[in-house]
Scaffold this motif. Structure first.
Motif, mmCIF file in Angstrom:
data_model
loop_
_atom_site.group_PDB
_atom_site.id
_atom_site.type_symbol
_atom_site.label_atom_id
_atom_site.label_comp_id
_atom_site.label_asym_id
_atom_site.label_seq_id
_atom_site.Cartn_x
_atom_site.Cartn_y
_atom_site.Cartn_z
ATOM 1 N N THR A 72 -10.200 5.804 7.142
ATOM 2 C CA THR A 72 -9.217 5.841 8.115
ATOM 3 C C THR A 72 -7.771 5.475 7.398
ATOM 4 O OG1 THR A 72 -9.383 3.907 8.838
ATOM 5 C CG2 THR A 72 -10.749 5.424 9.963
ATOM 6 N N PHE A 73 -6.639 5.533 7.859
ATOM 7 C CA PHE A 73 -5.449 5.251 7.416
ATOM 8 C C PHE A 73 -5.476 3.996 7.292
ATOM 9 C CE2 PHE A 73 -4.219 9.146 9.454
ATOM 10 C CZ PHE A 73 -3.920 9.881 8.475
ATOM 11 N N GLU A 74 -5.981 3.075 8.267
ATOM 12 C CA GLU A 74 -5.807 1.608 8.183
ATOM 13 C C GLU A 74 -6.903 1.067 7.326
ATOM 14 O OE1 GLU A 74 -5.069 -0.855 11.924
ATOM 15 O OE2 GLU A 74 -5.190 1.224 13.050
ATOM 16 N N SER A 75 -7.900 1.744 6.907
ATOM 17 C CA SER A 75 -8.978 1.064 5.986
ATOM 18 C C SER A 75 -8.516 1.318 4.560
ATOM 19 C CB SER A 75 -10.261 1.822 6.322
ATOM 20 O OG SER A 75 -10.595 2.828 6.266
ATOM 21 N N SER A 76 -7.548 2.155 4.280
ATOM 22 C CA SER A 76 -7.125 2.465 3.016
ATOM 23 C C SER A 76 -6.269 1.489 2.209
ATOM 24 C CB SER A 76 -6.547 3.796 3.166
ATOM 25 O OG SER A 76 -5.363 3.795 3.659
ATOM 26 N N THR A 77 -5.910 0.258 3.136
ATOM 27 C CA THR A 77 -4.754 -0.786 2.813
ATOM 28 C C THR A 77 -5.127 -1.635 1.933
ATOM 29 O OG1 THR A 77 -5.070 -1.917 4.658
ATOM 30 C CG2 THR A 77 -3.428 0.080 4.881
ATOM 31 N N THR A 78 -4.196 -2.371 1.265
ATOM 32 C CA THR A 78 -4.364 -3.670 0.614
ATOM 33 C C THR A 78 -4.872 -4.699 1.616
ATOM 34 O OG1 THR A 78 -2.560 -3.204 -0.805
ATOM 35 C CG2 THR A 78 -2.990 -5.524 -0.808
ATOM 36 N N ALA A 79 -4.369 -4.877 2.995
ATOM 37 C CA ALA A 79 -5.031 -5.578 3.765
ATOM 38 C C ALA A 79 -6.339 -5.545 4.054
ATOM 39 C CB ALA A 79 -4.092 -5.500 5.246
ATOM 40 N N ALA A 80 -6.796 -4.324 4.077
ATOM 41 C CA ALA A 80 -8.201 -4.042 4.128
ATOM 42 C C ALA A 80 -9.075 -4.272 2.960
ATOM 43 C CB ALA A 80 -8.575 -2.553 4.750
ATOM 44 N N ALA A 81 -8.527 -4.987 1.730
ATOM 45 C CA ALA A 81 -8.993 -5.082 0.471
ATOM 46 C C ALA A 81 -9.623 -3.876 -0.192
ATOM 47 C CB ALA A 81 -10.186 -6.166 0.595
ATOM 48 N N HIS A 82 -8.897 -2.765 0.057
ATOM 49 C CA HIS A 82 -9.137 -1.478 -0.576
ATOM 50 C C HIS A 82 -8.978 -1.601 -2.004
ATOM 51 C CE1 HIS A 82 -9.925 2.664 -1.652
ATOM 52 N NE2 HIS A 82 -10.513 2.810 -0.542
#
Length: 180
Positions: A77-87
């Motif tokens: 998802t868009f949100e799971s692709s972020t630095t915050a999600a540790a991607h």
């Protein structure tokens, strides 16, 4: 005869399993920088599209995303692709006329958008510079985006010749982009 039946059965099963099925955007997208044929870094940008209108769409923004040779990544998802999600290969912002942080994309926007295609360029860290013809785009929703399901080319930089093949396909319900 038994061996032939088994081989035909496996071939048919794989053909059904790995084909360019209609996609609905609920899939994961996987990107693989296949090092079998090269040792090049994959620089890429992901794009989305609203397949109902063939419009809208987002472009990945943010840190330079370099997928090393042999690197595999996926986005759900868009949100799971972020630095915050540790991607490991984060996409922190998207652009659709305005920069939108991934955490600010509304569920309605996320529901309408689908992974559409990837623009990319292959680069050799040992031979700096843009390698002519080692870039392009591959993806899905060709009717909307014009992205091709596969491309190949070759180019030379400082006397070194490179070539690549890139393809977009589905396996089950997931989307794959393989660059080799």
């Amino acid at each position: 005869m038994k061996k032939i039946s088994i081989i035909l059965g496996l071939s048919s099963g794989l053909a059904i399993f790995a084909q360019n099925n209609p996609i609905d955007g609920t899939e994961n997208i996987h990107i693989f920088n296949d090092k079998a044929n090269h040792t090049l870094e994959l620089h890429y940008t992901l794009f989305t599209v609203n397949p109902t209108t063939c419009g809208g769409g987002f472009q990945a923004q943010g840190p330079s995303i370099i997928l090393p040779p042999g690197g595999l990544t996926d986005y759900k998802t868009f949100e799971s692709s972020t630095t915050a999600a540790a991607h490991p290969y984060p996409i922190d912002n998207w652009f659709n006329g305005n920069i939108i942080p991934a955490a600010s994309i509304t569920p309605a926007m996320a529901y309408n958008e689908r992974w559409a295609y990837m623009k990319f360029q292959l680069r050799d860290p040992q031979n700096p510079g843009n390698i002519p013809l080692l870039s392009g785009s591959v993806g899905y929703y060709q009717n909307c985006t014009g992205a091709q399901p596969h491309i190949s080319d070759s180019g030379t930089l400082n006397g070194v010749t490179y070539s690549f093949f890139a393809e977009a396909f589905t396996v089950g319900t997931d989307l794959w982009i393989n660059v080799q």
